[in-house]
Scaffold this active site. Structure first.
Site, PDB file in Angstrom:
ATOM      1  N   ASP A 251       0.754  -1.331  -0.115  1.00  0.00           N
ATOM      2  CA  ASP A 251      -0.184  -0.069  -0.023  1.00  0.00           C
ATOM      3  C   ASP A 251       0.821   1.391  -0.077  1.00  0.00           C
ATOM      4  O   ASP A 251       2.103   0.996   0.200  1.00  0.00           O
ATOM      5  CB  ASP A 251      -0.963  -0.031   1.183  1.00  0.00           C
TER       6      ASP A 251
ATOM      7  N   ASN B  11      -7.340  -2.316  14.328  1.00  0.00           N
ATOM      8  CA  ASN B  11      -8.898  -2.715  13.953  1.00  0.00           C
ATOM      9  C   ASN B  11      -9.159  -3.781  12.882  1.00  0.00           C
ATOM     10  O   ASN B  11      -9.944  -3.917  12.488  1.00  0.00           O
ATOM     11  CB  ASN B  11      -9.439  -1.360  13.039  1.00  0.00           C
TER      12      ASN B  11
HETATM   13  C1  GLP Z   1      -0.343   0.217   8.855  1.00  0.00           C
HETATM   14  C2  GLP Z   1      -0.177  -0.393   7.385  1.00  0.00           C
HETATM   15  C3  GLP Z   1      -0.369  -2.082   7.670  1.00  0.00           C
HETATM   16  C4  GLP Z   1       0.267  -2.167   8.758  1.00  0.00           C
HETATM   17  C5  GLP Z   1      -0.607  -1.841  10.172  1.00  0.00           C
HETATM   18  C6  GLP Z   1       0.175  -2.023  11.443  1.00  0.00           C
HETATM   19  O1  GLP Z   1      -1.275   1.288   8.603  1.00  0.00           O
HETATM   20  N1  GLP Z   1      -0.922   0.003   6.318  1.00  0.00           N
HETATM   21  O2  GLP Z   1       0.410  -2.682   6.598  1.00  0.00           O
HETATM   22  O3  GLP Z   1       0.287  -3.586   9.149  1.00  0.00           O
HETATM   23  O4  GLP Z   1      -0.579  -0.325   9.716  1.00  0.00           O
HETATM   24  O5  GLP Z   1       1.321  -1.010  11.995  1.00  0.00           O
HETATM   25  P1  GLP Z   1       2.217  -1.329  12.821  1.00  0.00           P
HETATM   26  O6  GLP Z   1       3.047  -2.440  12.524  1.00  0.00           O
HETATM   27  O7  GLP Z   1       3.144   0.185  12.798  1.00  0.00           O
HETATM   28  O8  GLP Z   1       1.492  -1.711  14.141  1.00  0.00           O
END
Ligand code: GLP
Length: 245
Positions: free
Chosen positions: A67, A135
């Site tokens: 993404d 979420n």
């Molecule tokens: C982001 C990404 C995800 C990721 C998630 C968790 O927004 N789009 O791919 O897995 O949030 O992030 P974190 O590892 O910082 O908790």
């Protein structure tokens, strides 16, 4: 779905990296699906170490990222392009021509989504790395996303913007939209590893592994993937039902 509960973040990062290293050793031309967020940073550090120790070469590896935010130029410190460049790509011998990230600047964003989707449909991801949002999102597939979605433009959930505001000066600076692989793209990967660490992920991980499969918790679809491994630390895994361990 296999679940591996590790003692801590370091062990999660090492175990997950070992899956990737094994994949590259067996197939030096492997195609990886990559994730951003704070969770995979340790995994990427282990990959960098493996490269420096001559355990793996990324010369022929191809990558597709999950993404990208809409509205942040590539060189913005919080763009996912910057994240990948600084946390992995610049430290290894990957050919940047083999790196694929969703483009995010155009008057026709749906066209960009279609283009990235075409690329994904013409390639097979051998191993997809995933984190999980608090979420239950994977990539940026927010709760309510149809499980049949392919690459699309998503309006970010308020919870996601709040969670990610820690990387920005204020929540107002967090983009409202992103381009993301859809669930269908993710499910087409041959193998998936989902990593989750810390107390803030325990509910999301419980629903992903033990909950009902539905679009209000997108990660739950992974229960249907034929080759998905969840690697978590004890904090994130604290609610998991014994029978899955
Ligand atoms: C982001 C990404 C995800 C990721 C998630 C968790 O927004 N789009 O791919 O897995 O949030 O992030 P974190 O590892 O910082 O908790």
């Amino acid at each position: 779905m296999e679940v591996i509960v590790c003692n801590n973040y370091q062990e999660v990062s090492m175990k997950a990296a070992n899956y990737v290293i094994k994949e590259i050793i067996l197939n030096p031309e492997t195609t990886l699906g990559l994730a951003t967020g704070s969770t995979p940073i340790g995994l990427y550090q282990n990959l960098i170490d493996a490269y420096r120790n001559n355990l793996v070469s990324f010369e022929d590896v191809h990558t597709f990222n999950l993404d990208e935010y809409i509205g942040l130029p590539k060189d913005h410190p919080q763009s996912y392009y910057s994240f990948m460049y600084h946390n992995l790509f610049k430290h290894i011998n990957i050919n940047l021509n083999n790196v694929n990230m969703p483009e995010n600047e155009s008057n026709n964003l749906d066209y960009l989504a279609k283009e990235y989707n075409n690329l994904l449909c013409n390639n097979t991801i051998d191993l997809q790395i995933l984190g999980i949002g608090s979420n239950g999102h994977i990539g940026f597939n927010e709760p309510g996303t149809p499980l049949s979605n392919e690459t699309f433009i998503v309006e970010l959930d308020e919870q996601t913007r709040l969670d990610n505001s820690r990387f920005f000066m204020s929540i107002d600076e967090v983009p409202t939209h992103a381009i993301t692989m859809g669930i269908k793209n993710i499910m087409r990967s041959k193998k998936i590893i989902l990593i989750a660490t810390g107390d803030s992920k325990k509910e999301a991980l419980y629903k992903a592994v033990n909950g009902e499969i539905n679009s209000s918790h997108p990660a739950s679809i992974l229960q249907l993937h034929p080759n998905c491994v969840v690697i978590c630390d004890q904090e994130a895994g604290t609610l998991l039902e014994k029978k899955t361990l």
